[in-house]
Motif scaffolding. Structure first.
Motif, PDB file in Angstrom:
ATOM      1  N   LEU A   1       0.828  -1.212   0.000  1.00 17.50           N
ATOM      2  CA  LEU A   1       0.000   0.000   0.000  1.00 17.50           C
ATOM      3  C   LEU A   1       0.859   1.257   0.000  1.00 17.50           C
ATOM      4  N   ILE A   2       1.951   1.252   0.764  1.00 16.39           N
ATOM      5  CA  ILE A   2       2.838   2.413   0.793  1.00 16.39           C
ATOM      6  C   ILE A   2       3.515   2.596  -0.567  1.00 16.39           C
ATOM      7  N   LEU A   3       3.896   1.495  -1.209  1.00 15.45           N
ATOM      8  CA  LEU A   3       4.454   1.593  -2.564  1.00 15.45           C
ATOM      9  C   LEU A   3       3.457   2.215  -3.526  1.00 15.45           C
ATOM     10  N   LEU A   4       2.208   1.803  -3.421  1.00 10.85           N
ATOM     11  CA  LEU A   4       1.175   2.355  -4.304  1.00 10.85           C
ATOM     12  C   LEU A   4       0.961   3.833  -4.030  1.00 10.85           C
ATOM     13  N   MET A   5       0.917   4.205  -2.765  1.00 11.79           N
ATOM     14  CA  MET A   5       0.740   5.628  -2.426  1.00 11.79           C
ATOM     15  C   MET A   5       1.913   6.453  -2.933  1.00 11.79           C
ATOM     16  N   THR A   6       3.124   5.917  -2.827  1.00 12.00           N
ATOM     17  CA  THR A   6       4.287   6.653  -3.339  1.00 12.00           C
ATOM     18  C   THR A   6       4.242   6.781  -4.851  1.00 12.00           C
ATOM     19  N   ALA A   7       3.777   5.738  -5.530  1.00  9.25           N
ATOM     20  CA  ALA A   7       3.655   5.807  -6.991  1.00  9.25           C
ATOM     21  C   ALA A   7       2.644   6.880  -7.395  1.00  9.25           C
ATOM     22  N   PHE A   8       1.500   6.942  -6.695  1.00  7.65           N
ATOM     23  CA  PHE A   8       0.521   7.989  -6.989  1.00  7.65           C
ATOM     24  C   PHE A   8       1.089   9.372  -6.704  1.00  7.65           C
ATOM     25  N   ALA A   9       1.867   9.495  -5.628  1.00  8.05           N
ATOM     26  CA  ALA A   9       2.478  10.788  -5.312  1.00  8.05           C
ATOM     27  C   ALA A   9       3.487  11.190  -6.376  1.00  8.05           C
ATOM     28  N   LEU A  10       4.224  10.213  -6.929  1.00  7.90           N
ATOM     29  CA  LEU A  10       5.157  10.517  -8.024  1.00  7.90           C
ATOM     30  C   LEU A  10       4.407  10.978  -9.264  1.00  7.90           C
ATOM     31  N   GLY A  11       3.267  10.327  -9.554  1.00  6.90           N
ATOM     32  CA  GLY A  11       2.468  10.774 -10.694  1.00  6.90           C
ATOM     33  C   GLY A  11       1.959  12.187 -10.508  1.00  6.90           C
ATOM     34  N   ALA A  12       1.515  12.496  -9.278  1.00 12.04           N
ATOM     35  CA  ALA A  12       1.059  13.860  -9.008  1.00 12.04           C
ATOM     36  C   ALA A  12       2.197  14.855  -9.114  1.00 12.04           C
ATOM     37  N   LEU A  13       3.405  14.444  -8.714  1.00  6.43           N
ATOM     38  CA  LEU A  13       4.549  15.338  -8.826  1.00  6.43           C
ATOM     39  C   LEU A  13       4.917  15.579 -10.285  1.00  6.43           C
ATOM     40  N   ASP A  14       4.866  14.533 -11.129  1.00 11.62           N
ATOM     41  CA  ASP A  14       5.137  14.717 -12.551  1.00 11.62           C
ATOM     42  C   ASP A  14       4.138  15.681 -13.189  1.00 11.62           C
ATOM     43  N   GLU A  15       2.877  15.515 -12.807  1.00 13.72           N
ATOM     44  CA  GLU A  15       1.848  16.399 -13.376  1.00 13.72           C
ATOM     45  C   GLU A  15       2.030  17.833 -12.906  1.00 13.72           C
ATOM     46  N   ALA A  16       2.406  17.999 -11.625  1.00 16.91           N
ATOM     47  CA  ALA A  16       2.604  19.353 -11.107  1.00 16.91           C
ATOM     48  C   ALA A  16       3.815  20.020 -11.741  1.00 16.91           C
ATOM     49  N   VAL A  17       4.860  19.237 -12.040  1.00 18.92           N
ATOM     50  CA  VAL A  17       6.040  19.807 -12.684  1.00 18.92           C
ATOM     51  C   VAL A  17       5.755  20.119 -14.144  1.00 18.92           C
ATOM     52  N   ALA A  18       4.955  19.278 -14.824  1.00 17.33           N
ATOM     53  CA  ALA A  18       4.633  19.515 -16.237  1.00 17.33           C
ATOM     54  C   ALA A  18       3.757  20.742 -16.410  1.00 17.33           C
ATOM     55  N   TYR A  19       2.877  20.967 -15.443  1.00 19.15           N
ATOM     56  CA  TYR A  19       1.987  22.132 -15.513  1.00 19.15           C
ATOM     57  C   TYR A  19       2.169  22.956 -14.243  1.00 19.15           C
ATOM     58  N   PRO A  20       3.227  23.744 -14.213  1.00 21.67           N
ATOM     59  CA  PRO A  20       3.558  24.496 -12.983  1.00 21.67           C
ATOM     60  C   PRO A  20       2.695  25.732 -12.813  1.00 21.67           C
ATOM     61  N   GLU A  21       1.413  25.506 -12.638  1.00 23.55           N
ATOM     62  CA  GLU A  21       0.518  26.632 -12.422  1.00 23.55           C
ATOM     63  C   GLU A  21       0.416  26.994 -10.943  1.00 23.55           C
ATOM     64  N   ASP A  22       0.608  25.998 -10.111  1.00 18.14           N
ATOM     65  CA  ASP A  22       0.483  26.231  -8.675  1.00 18.14           C
ATOM     66  C   ASP A  22       1.701  25.620  -7.980  1.00 18.14           C
ATOM     67  N   ASN A  23       2.504  26.471  -7.359  1.00 18.10           N
ATOM     68  CA  ASN A  23       3.684  25.957  -6.662  1.00 18.10           C
ATOM     69  C   ASN A  23       3.326  25.134  -5.428  1.00 18.10           C
ATOM     70  N   GLU A  24       2.142  25.400  -4.867  1.00 14.65           N
ATOM     71  CA  GLU A  24       1.731  24.660  -3.678  1.00 14.65           C
ATOM     72  C   GLU A  24       1.495  23.190  -4.002  1.00 14.65           C
ATOM     73  N   SER A  25       0.958  22.904  -5.191  1.00 14.53           N
ATOM     74  CA  SER A  25       0.727  21.512  -5.561  1.00 14.53           C
ATOM     75  C   SER A  25       2.047  20.762  -5.726  1.00 14.53           C
ATOM     76  N   ILE A  26       3.081  21.433  -6.236  1.00 18.88           N
ATOM     77  CA  ILE A  26       4.391  20.800  -6.361  1.00 18.88           C
ATOM     78  C   ILE A  26       4.969  20.497  -4.977  1.00 18.88           C
TER      79      ILE A  26
END
Length: 331
Positions: A33-58
């Motif tokens: 479960l922790i591996l899955l949560m980390t994978a989702f967090a990495l996906g969210a980080l990739d999306e936040a870096v690709a679309y840097p509209e909000d620094n708080e999300s990064i």
């Protein structure tokens, strides 16, 4: 060097250790479960870096990537160490002026001479960090290269960085484990029936009969240094009578200019070993002394004159010259 008393865990402590072991197993089952949560967090980080509209999300995504495995590894390692200590017992530091009864020593697992409490605390810290490193290594090897350098054009670079990070994890784990073992390892363990100087599980050597059984010897080693070794010559009657045994963790390797200081330090450590042996021997002698009146009373329970058993109705004559208080007098 300091003397420690390793206590035997009680039944309630062992039950607590079983509960801790079950809790550690349950937490370990959450690993996927922790591996899955980390994978989702990495996906969210990739999306936040690709679309840097909000620094708080990064920042939130990066915090989730770093905090999730860190908290999980800390909790799991702490529960494992706590459960292990419930089964192995706790160490009580015996200071010079400590008051210890012979029953405490007789009921203990063993006395052992080891490093000072501050050094042992640092060794525990290194051991905790090594455990956390093993637990969190899959997360760090997955998240750090992915977060920093992963892209469609740098896939090979990210794979190479993952391998390098894995080798660095192994090297750091070995270094932390060796540092923890060096600071927490015992030098000599003593029980009423023997001494262990190398293997903590074997108590085949007899207790030292005098301080003369403990001595030092000097051996030249590499780069012009001299190793001052602590030597234990067991008294005759042991498993290997008369054969000197090296106590490696009590020795020091120094330059020839510091030989006097090394000799005094090794002798001081051997004094601690002899003091621990005296504590154990005194506890055995006091226990035998305490048991002696009980055994004597069992062999002769009734202190009566023989003629009273032959003739119960016959009473000895009382003389007026004998004072009545002389019956209860003790010498």
């Amino acid at each position: 060097m300091t003397i420690y008393l390793r206590t035997c865990p009680t039944t309630s402590i062992k039950v607590l250790g079983c509960l801790g072991a079950l809790a550690a197993a349950g937490i370990a089952l959450l690993y996927p479960l922790i591996l899955l949560m980390t994978a989702f967090a990495l996906g969210a980080l990739d999306e936040a870096v690709a679309y840097p509209e909000d620094n708080e999300s990064i920042a939130n995504a990066a915090t989730a990537v770093g905090a999730t495995p860190l908290i999980f590894s800390l909790v799991l390692t702490s529960v494992i160490f706590g459960a292990t200590s419930c089964f192995t017992g706790t160490d009580r530091w015996l200071t010079k002026d400590a008051t210890v009864t012979y029953r405490d020593i007789a009921s203990a697992r063993f006395l052992h001479v080891a490093r000072d409490p501050n050094s042992r605390a640092v060794g525990m810290l290194w051991a905790m960090l090594a455990g956390m490193l093993v637990t969190a290594s899959p997360f760090t090897m997955m998240s750090i290269p992915h977060s920093l350098i992963y892209s469609d054009s740098t896939q090979d670079l990210a794979v190479g960085a993952t391998w390098i990070l894995g080798l660095a994890h192994i090297g750091l784990f070995v270094a932390l484990k060796r540092a923890a073992a060096r600071r927490r390892a015992s030098a000599v363990r003593l029980r009423t029936y023997g001494v262990a100087v190398a293997d903590p599980k074997s108590f085949s050597l007899p207790l030292p009969s005098s301080r003369g059984n403990l001595s030092i010897q000097e051996v030249p080693v590499h780069l012009g240094r001299v190793k001052v070794q602590a030597v234990y010559a067991p008294p005759a009657g042991g498993a290997e009578p008369g054969r000197p045994v090296i106590i490696p963790r009590l020795g020091l390797t120094v330059r020839p200019s510091r030989l006097d200081d090394a000799r005094s330090r090794v002798e001081a450590r051997l004094d601690e070993v002899w003091r621990a042996a005296q504590l154990i021997r005194a506890s055995v002698e006091q226990e035998e002394t305490a048991d002696a009146p009980t055994s004597e009373a069992e062999t002769n329970p009734a202190h009566q004159p023989p003629h009273q058993d032959a003739d119960p109705g016959h009473d000895p004559p009382q003389t007026e010259d004998t004072p009545p208080t002389s019956r209860g007098s003790t010498t």
